[in-house]
Scaffold this motif. Structure first.
Motif, PDB file in Angstrom:
ATOM      1  N   VAL A   1      45.409 -49.521 -60.687  1.00 38.57           N
ATOM      2  CA  VAL A   1      46.556 -50.747 -60.269  1.00 38.57           C
ATOM      3  C   VAL A   1      45.721 -51.828 -60.632  1.00 38.57           C
ATOM      4  O   VAL A   1      46.480 -53.022 -61.246  1.00 38.57           O
ATOM      5  N   ILE A   2      44.324 -51.859 -60.711  1.00 39.24           N
ATOM      6  CA  ILE A   2      43.824 -53.776 -60.334  1.00 39.24           C
ATOM      7  C   ILE A   2      44.400 -53.503 -62.345  1.00 39.24           C
ATOM      8  O   ILE A   2      43.538 -54.685 -62.288  1.00 39.24           O
ATOM      9  N   LEU A   3      43.871 -52.509 -63.232  1.00 37.50           N
ATOM     10  CA  LEU A   3      43.951 -53.089 -64.680  1.00 37.50           C
ATOM     11  C   LEU A   3      45.006 -53.649 -64.856  1.00 37.50           C
ATOM     12  O   LEU A   3      44.571 -54.600 -65.475  1.00 37.50           O
ATOM     13  N   CYS A   4      45.884 -53.187 -64.277  1.00 37.43           N
ATOM     14  CA  CYS A   4      47.520 -52.880 -64.416  1.00 37.43           C
ATOM     15  C   CYS A   4      48.094 -54.762 -64.491  1.00 37.43           C
ATOM     16  O   CYS A   4      48.027 -55.540 -65.095  1.00 37.43           O
ATOM     17  N   ALA A   5      47.097 -54.768 -62.981  1.00 38.98           N
ATOM     18  CA  ALA A   5      46.888 -56.175 -62.640  1.00 38.98           C
ATOM     19  C   ALA A   5      46.263 -57.476 -63.401  1.00 38.98           C
ATOM     20  O   ALA A   5      46.449 -58.078 -63.386  1.00 38.98           O
ATOM     21  N   SER A   6      45.147 -57.316 -63.640  1.00 37.25           N
ATOM     22  CA  SER A   6      44.237 -57.870 -64.061  1.00 37.25           C
ATOM     23  C   SER A   6      45.254 -57.898 -65.930  1.00 37.25           C
ATOM     24  O   SER A   6      45.482 -59.612 -66.260  1.00 37.25           O
ATOM     25  N   PHE A   7      45.677 -57.197 -66.120  1.00 34.28           N
ATOM     26  CA  PHE A   7      46.460 -56.995 -67.767  1.00 34.28           C
ATOM     27  C   PHE A   7      47.357 -58.275 -66.849  1.00 34.28           C
ATOM     28  O   PHE A   7      47.830 -58.580 -68.363  1.00 34.28           O
ATOM     29  N   GLY A   8      48.131 -57.810 -66.349  1.00 36.45           N
ATOM     30  CA  GLY A   8      49.618 -58.704 -65.707  1.00 36.45           C
ATOM     31  C   GLY A   8      48.910 -60.620 -65.620  1.00 36.45           C
ATOM     32  O   GLY A   8      49.825 -60.838 -66.029  1.00 36.45           O
ATOM     33  N   PHE A   9      48.190 -60.631 -64.676  1.00 32.50           N
ATOM     34  CA  PHE A   9      47.849 -62.345 -64.949  1.00 32.50           C
ATOM     35  C   PHE A   9      47.070 -62.648 -66.168  1.00 32.50           C
ATOM     36  O   PHE A   9      47.798 -63.588 -66.497  1.00 32.50           O
ATOM     37  N   GLN A  10      47.028 -61.794 -67.118  1.00 34.37           N
ATOM     38  CA  GLN A  10      46.906 -62.206 -68.491  1.00 34.37           C
ATOM     39  C   GLN A  10      47.141 -62.910 -69.351  1.00 34.37           C
ATOM     40  O   GLN A  10      47.949 -63.811 -69.745  1.00 34.37           O
ATOM     41  N   ILE A  11      48.756 -61.518 -68.903  1.00 35.92           N
ATOM     42  CA  ILE A  11      49.839 -62.209 -69.207  1.00 35.92           C
ATOM     43  C   ILE A  11      50.754 -62.730 -69.240  1.00 35.92           C
ATOM     44  O   ILE A  11      51.641 -64.356 -70.081  1.00 35.92           O
TER      45      ILE A  11
END
Length: 338
Positions: A11-21
């Motif tokens: 979940v943290i990795l997906c949230a981080s990826f979403g923040f970058q997008i």
């Protein structure tokens, strides 16, 4: 606990990826990165829910499906290559897609139906000599509760791998949690026996995760697992023993083993026993050997509670065990004088 940690990290990795997008989508305003974080978390939760819904999908079933899919694609390509010269080029793409869809579907269905026969699948292939067959023995709930299996393992008479199915452990746990004190003690005894066996360094003990949710009866699950693994069943359950033999499954019965290990007694032999109680017939007394064999002594009721020397007259073997019929040694002396 490890799975929960992995999910949180995902979940943290997906949230981080979403923040970058979201950082690249400046057209959505200053809240774009936070919208990206929200979408990333939402996507992670959807994937986790999908993973939880696939709990009952076994690795063997998934492997069988993939194997069938690959076979279907190969067959579709082979047929397409064979008939490509007979079909107009404008229909090639439609025909190829149709053949691939049909053969992939048939391949996956056939592989899933026969998944129990997939003992050799590429990810799990074991390379060994043909003359070295691994012995696999599946333990039944009854033989675990019985407890003698631990002593047999300690003597090193059993070779090969002991397999304890997860559904057997579940049944054992239910018995150990029973409100009935007798059942509860039996279940706890079985769990203690398993721990004792697993502590033996020379025993190869494995827990098998396959549950067969389509079957409700534990005996039916044991039989199916035995067929799948090519294993023997170790039990002292009479009904399971007979059903397994009817289906051609090798059975190791601990009661039959115990009867085979009892000493052989022949008519005319002399033995000394302690008379315990009255027999069913007139003037009979009953004694027991160390292995539990019943000894019936004629005309010995007056000697109950005493040691007596007796002579074997006959031996009767029944399904419940063995009975030895005897008479007092003094009776032979009286007959000889006559």
């Amino acid at each position: 606990m490890t799975l929960i940690f992995i999910r949180i990290l995902f979940v943290i990795l997906c949230a981080s990826f979403g923040f970058q997008i979201g950082d690249f989508l400046q057209g959505l305003g200053r809240f774009a990165p936070f919208i990206g974080v929200g979408l990333g978390v939402l996507l992670a939760l959807i994937i986790i829910l999908m993973e939880l819904s696939m709990k009952r999908v076994s690795i063997r079933g998934l492997s069988a499906g993939v194997f069938g899919l690959v076979i279907g694609i190969l067959f579709a390509r082979l047929i397409m290559w064979t008939i490509s010269g007979l079909v107009d080029k404008e229909y090639h793409s439609i025909l190829q897609v149709s053949l691939t869809a049909v053969f992939c579907y048939l391949g996956m269905i056939m592989a899933m139906r026969g998944k129990d026969e997939f003992n050799i699948i590429i990810p799990y292939i074991k390379l060994r000599r043909e003359d070295q067959k691994e012995e696999i023995i599946i333990l039944d709930t009854s033989v675990i509760i019985d407890g003698r299996i631990a002593d047999i393992c300690h003597t090193k008479f059993i070779e090969g791998k002991l397999v304890i199915p997860r559904f057997v452990l579940k049944e054992l746990q239910q018995i150990a949690d029973s409100p009935d004190p007798i059942k509860r003690n039996r279940g706890r005894r079985g769990l203690d026996m398993l721990n004792k066996i697993r502590k033996l360094s020379y025993m190869d003990v494995k827990i098998h995760e396959e549950d067969f949710p389509e079957l409700q009866d534990v005996d039916a699950k044991l039989i199916k697992l035995s067929k799948m693994l090519g294993a023997k069943i170790f039990t002292n359950d009479y009904n399971l023993n007979k059903i397994s033999e009817l289906q051609g499954i090798p059975v190791l019965n601990i009661n039959e083993l115990a009867n085979a290990l009892k000493p052989v007694v022949l008519p005319g032999e002399l033995m000394e026993v302690k008379l315990i109680k009255e027999g069913k017939e007139y003037n009979q007394a009953v004694a027991y050997l160390d292995d539990g064999t019943m000894v019936v002594v004629d005309n010995a009721r007056h000697m109950i509670g005493q040691q007596a020397k007796v002579i074997v007259t006959s031996v009767l073997q029944t399904a419940a065990g063995r009975m030895i019929f005897t008479r007092l040694e003094t009776q032979r002396g009286e007959r000889d004088r006559r």
